[in-house]
Scaffold this motif. Structure first.
Motif, PDB file in Angstrom:
ATOM      1  N   ASP A  61     -99.560 -25.289 -35.534  1.00  0.00           N
ATOM      2  CA  ASP A  61    -100.661 -25.489 -36.477  1.00  0.00           C
ATOM      3  C   ASP A  61    -100.259 -25.042 -37.882  1.00  0.00           C
ATOM      4  N   MET A  69    -106.060 -30.647 -33.717  1.00  0.00           N
ATOM      5  CA  MET A  69    -105.038 -30.318 -32.729  1.00  0.00           C
ATOM      6  C   MET A  69    -105.720 -30.003 -31.404  1.00  0.00           C
ATOM      7  N   ASN A 188    -107.679 -26.866 -32.388  1.00  0.00           N
ATOM      8  CA  ASN A 188    -107.544 -26.430 -33.781  1.00  0.00           C
ATOM      9  C   ASN A 188    -107.155 -24.958 -33.916  1.00  0.00           C
ATOM     10  N   GLY A 189    -106.203 -24.536 -33.096  1.00  0.00           N
ATOM     11  CA  GLY A 189    -105.693 -23.175 -33.192  1.00  0.00           C
ATOM     12  C   GLY A 189    -106.356 -22.180 -32.272  1.00  0.00           C
TER      13      GLY A 189
END
Length: 404
Positions: A61, A69, A188-189
């Protein structure tokens, strides 16, 4: 139209050390992407990297800065012409997609009481009109990765259909874990050990899906003339077990051996209005029980009912290969592929075929040397007919193309 073309990159590593595998994948992706930041990043890692999965996702990321993601841990990963099913693996797909709307979401974001009362309330969570770069009205598809220990797929998939209509939902169930809490999912992480993550996609993208159920029909289609829930009590006015035995007596010795080895499967016709049925017309489910005294058979399908047409099916390596190749032939009429996501059952690969990399090589033979990432799943998600289902023993793929 987008000012620049859609492009993808994929990378895979079979290095055991998580740091070295991450560095190898980053190097390969960066070499293909150049200065571009991907809009979509999809990450699959075997359980060998489970302890380092959070760090792997964070560094990908930070380095690549994708818009969205998602990813999961799994029992094996898939890349271009290669399947890593019995050792460490990390496989990543990155897509630069101008004009494409994306929105990531997780299972925990849903207001389930509201959605159960009104499925359209799912629009409040998944709303591509909120994409600041490329707002669009409705998603063209949804990618979904889920933990099998904690996600009620039997309720979740019909909710997507009720909210968005017959758009494809495609993906798979995280695999490799032996108990709840061991699988890892990322959005997203953020990394979580239960629930589901996904991404809705729309706009300037053409997504074509393929679901290969790997079976061949035996006998003839028969009408369910009496049933109770998932239990078939009459087939064409006959005792179902007697009908099954009549089919079995006409099979070759090799096919009867397959029944002993792999069991028998039931295909339920999706579209009863067709005059003839062939591959692709059936939703394949397991036969889960037999009442020898009454002659009833039980099917692992809660939607079985009187008036439907079913047919017995067999599954073996040759049927699985023939089916996927035929399905991939249909993909070729849509033009050149940009990238592929592949979700294959963990019962396929070396557990089914007598040669390695079978599914990955068949995709390569049909679609060429396009970027590809995928994983072996504990259940695959994909559409048959106009509704998406949770499958077993299938290969489900999504092919990305630019919308003309």
């Amino acid at each position: 139209m987008p000012s620049r073309p859609m492009s993808f990159a994929s990378a895979m590593s079979d290095v055991a050390c998580s740091t070295d595998a991450l560095n190898e994948v980053l190097y390969l992706l960066s070499d293909q992407l150049g200065d571009s930041h991907p809009d979509l990043l999809v990450i699959f890692a075997t359980m060998h990297h489970q302890a380092e999965y959070r760090r792997i996702c964070q560094e990908l990321d930070d380095s690549l800065k994708p818009r969205v993601m998602i990813g999961c841990t799994c029992s094996g990963v898939i890349g271009i012409r290669h399947e890593q099913q019995e050792g460490p693996g990390l496989s990543v797909l990155a897509g630069v997609m101008p004009g494409v709307a994306l929105q990531g979401f997780s299972y925990e974001q849903f207001d389930w009481p509201a959605i159960i009362d009104a499925p359209s309330a799912m629009h409040d969570t998944i709303d591509l009109s909120n994409d600041p770069r490329h707002p669009t009205d409705e998603p063209a598809a949804i990618f979904l990765l889920a933990d099998p220990f904690s996600t009620p797929m039997i309720k979740l998939l019909p909710t997507f259909a009720a909210a968005f209509g017959p758009i494809p939902v495609i993906g798979g169930m995280a695999s490799g874990a032996r108990s709840a809490g061991q699988n890892q999912l990322t959005l997203n992480g953020s990394v979580m050990s239960e629930g589901a993550v996904g991404v809705a996609i729309g706009g300037a993208v053409d997504l074509q899906t393929t679901v290969s159920q790997g079976c061949r029909a035996v006998g003839e289609p028969m009408l369910i003339t009496k049933s109770h829930r998932h239990i078939v009590q009459e087939l064409g006015g006959k005792n179902p077990l007697l009908a099954l035995r009549e089919v079995a007596t006409k099979l070759s010795q090799e096919d009867r051996a397959l029944i002993e080895q792999n069991g028998l499967h039931i295909g339920r016709v999706i579209n009863e209005y067709k005059s003839r049925f062939g591959r692709g017309d059936f939703l394949i489910r397991n036969m889960v029980g037999v009442d020898a005294e009454e002659g009833y058979i039980a099917i692992g399908d809660p939607r079985v009912r009187t008036g439907q047409t079913i047919q017995f099916h067999l599954r073996d390596a040759q049927s699985a290969e023939d089916d996927l190749r035929m399905m991939l032939d249909a993909q070729q009429v849509h033009g050149d592929a940009k990238a592929v996501l592949l979700f294959s059952c963990n019962g396929r690969g070396v557990n089914l075929f007598d040669h390695p990399h079978a599914d990955a090589m068949m995709v390569h033979d049909a679609l060429g040397n396009v970027p590809l990432a995928g994983c072996f799943c504990a259940g695959e998600i994909g559409p048959v007919g106009n509704q998406s289902h949770l499958h077993a023993h299938t290969a489900c793929l999504a092919v990305f193309r630019e919308r003309v």
